[in-house]
Design a protein around this motif. Sequence first.
Motif, short mmCIF file in Angstrom:
data_model
loop_
_atom_site.label_atom_id
_atom_site.label_comp_id
_atom_site.label_asym_id
_atom_site.label_seq_id
_atom_site.Cartn_x
_atom_site.Cartn_y
_atom_site.Cartn_z
N PHE A 1 0.80 -1.23 0.00
CA PHE A 1 0.00 0.00 0.00
C PHE A 1 0.84 1.29 0.00
N THR A 2 2.14 1.19 -0.18
CA THR A 2 2.95 2.42 -0.18
C THR A 2 2.61 3.31 -1.37
N SER A 3 2.16 2.72 -2.46
CA SER A 3 1.83 3.52 -3.64
C SER A 3 0.37 3.96 -3.66
N GLN A 4 -0.47 3.44 -2.73
CA GLN A 4 -1.89 3.78 -2.71
C GLN A 4 -2.27 4.66 -1.53
N HIS B 1 -5.13 8.22 3.88
CA HIS B 1 -6.21 7.50 3.21
C HIS B 1 -5.62 6.55 2.17
N THR B 2 -6.05 5.28 2.20
CA THR B 2 -5.51 4.26 1.31
C THR B 2 -6.62 3.74 0.40
N GLU B 3 -6.42 3.91 -0.89
CA GLU B 3 -7.39 3.45 -1.88
C GLU B 3 -6.69 3.32 -3.22
N ARG B 4 -7.05 2.29 -3.97
CA ARG B 4 -6.40 2.07 -5.26
C ARG B 4 -6.64 3.24 -6.20
N GLY B 5 -7.79 3.85 -6.12
CA GLY B 5 -8.11 4.96 -7.01
C GLY B 5 -7.29 6.21 -6.75
N ASN B 6 -6.56 6.26 -5.62
CA ASN B 6 -5.72 7.44 -5.35
C ASN B 6 -4.66 7.63 -6.42
N ARG B 7 -4.17 6.53 -6.97
CA ARG B 7 -3.13 6.63 -7.99
C ARG B 7 -3.81 6.81 -9.34
N ALA B 8 -3.92 8.07 -9.73
CA ALA B 8 -4.65 8.40 -10.95
C ALA B 8 -3.98 7.80 -12.19
N SER B 9 -2.66 7.77 -12.21
CA SER B 9 -1.91 7.19 -13.33
C SER B 9 -0.57 6.72 -12.79
N GLN B 10 0.28 6.26 -13.68
CA GLN B 10 1.57 5.75 -13.26
C GLN B 10 2.40 6.84 -12.58
N ASN C 1 5.34 10.40 -3.51
CA ASN C 1 4.40 10.07 -2.44
C ASN C 1 4.71 8.71 -1.84
N ALA C 2 5.03 7.73 -2.71
CA ALA C 2 5.38 6.39 -2.22
C ALA C 2 6.66 6.43 -1.40
N ALA C 3 7.65 7.20 -1.84
CA ALA C 3 8.91 7.31 -1.11
C ALA C 3 8.69 7.91 0.28
N LYS C 4 7.78 8.89 0.39
CA LYS C 4 7.47 9.47 1.69
C LYS C 4 6.80 8.45 2.61
N ASN C 5 5.93 7.62 2.05
CA ASN C 5 5.30 6.56 2.85
C ASN C 5 6.34 5.53 3.32
N ILE C 6 7.28 5.21 2.46
CA ILE C 6 8.35 4.28 2.83
C ILE C 6 9.18 4.87 3.96
N LEU C 7 9.50 6.15 3.87
CA LEU C 7 10.26 6.80 4.94
C LEU C 7 9.48 6.80 6.24
N SER C 8 8.17 7.05 6.18
CA SER C 8 7.34 7.06 7.39
C SER C 8 7.34 5.70 8.07
N LYS C 9 7.25 4.64 7.27
CA LYS C 9 7.28 3.29 7.85
C LYS C 9 8.63 3.01 8.51
N GLY C 10 9.71 3.41 7.85
CA GLY C 10 11.02 3.19 8.43
C GLY C 10 11.23 3.98 9.71
N GLN C 11 10.79 5.22 9.74
CA GLN C 11 10.92 6.05 10.94
C GLN C 11 10.08 5.49 12.08
N ALA C 12 8.88 4.97 11.75
CA ALA C 12 8.02 4.38 12.78
C ALA C 12 8.69 3.17 13.41
#
Length: 390
Positions: free
Chosen positions: A321-324, A331-340, A357-368
Amino acid sequence: MESTTLRAFKYRLYPTKAQITSLDTTLALCQRLYNGMLEERRGAYKKAGKSLTAYNQMKSLPEVKAALPEYTGVNAQVLQDVAKRLDKSFKGFFRRVKAGQKAGYPRFRSRDRYDSFTYPQPSQNSVSGDGKHVYLPKIGNVRIKLHRPFCGKLKTLAVKREGPEWYAVLTCEVPRAEPLPETGSRVGIDVGTTWFYVTSDGEFCENHRLFQASSKKLRVAQRSLARKPNKRSNRRKKTKERAAKLYRKTARQRRQLHHEEAKKLISSHDLICHEDLNVKGMAQGNLGKQIHDVAWGQFFQILAAKAEEAGRRVIAVDPRFTSQRCCICGHTERGNRASQANFRCLSCGHTENADVNAAKNILSKGQAFVAQRISTETACHEKPRLSGLG
């Protein structure tokens, strides 16, 4: 932490024609000995249920030399290392069996798949004082190109054949380097095939597509090889080597880029977070060729090794879900990713490049994970795999 570490230095050798013959003969004899020892182990277990050890097989080497005089021309420690090499293969096999992984029973090696031999206890004066020759027992002084100095105590000396080229790999015991000064910076990286990686800071690293760039020359070489079915033909051997040379060049270019990008990240950031990807499984899909070309697995290994040496931390987090997921509201939803390339949150309306956006989510998980480990010393729900210093 230990005060020393092992480091390998690889150098090109330039042997004479007579030395090339000696090197080829040594390699062929080691390959035959490896297969013979493997057959001996298999036979002992099938007939008597007995498992031979490396020590058992090393004790029989004098009998091998007595029966086959050609083995007297090979250094004794090189022959002993063949037994240790086979023993290491069996230990890896039994370890994988216990772990429930794909076991992979040790196989017989053809001459094309046995390309190195090792001196386990080389002299500290193996490399001449002027740095132009390396002494290989039973072979002689071979010209060497020291394109960079090596340091430390010489532990092993391996000789490797890559196509028509020969290399010496010196494994040295060196003092562990001092950790790099802290920068206070943390970053998450999202790898891909469009861009090699994108950071949470908005930096885009180009994917050079090295295999694709050389595909035309490779296609010509492979088609030329396919038109020569006689495997004993000298023309086929030359064409085969031409194709292999192109593959080696591409692999070296890719490895060099991985080292450069890993060094840049390690120099700039204290904490680097990336996705814990199943690269082997992903490569079996439609994008297999592109994934093999970008070689994420090799990059992550190099990044972890450099992080350990520099005193940095690399964390591999759960990629789900890092890309969604929206990095602002969560908020996590497949439709959030409008395109590639575009991300637009359907909840809060946040828009951003999808990879950033995905890289920021990855960083948040690592920091947590880091915060929870510091506070409770227990793993978080995602159970990230630590690489480098933990």
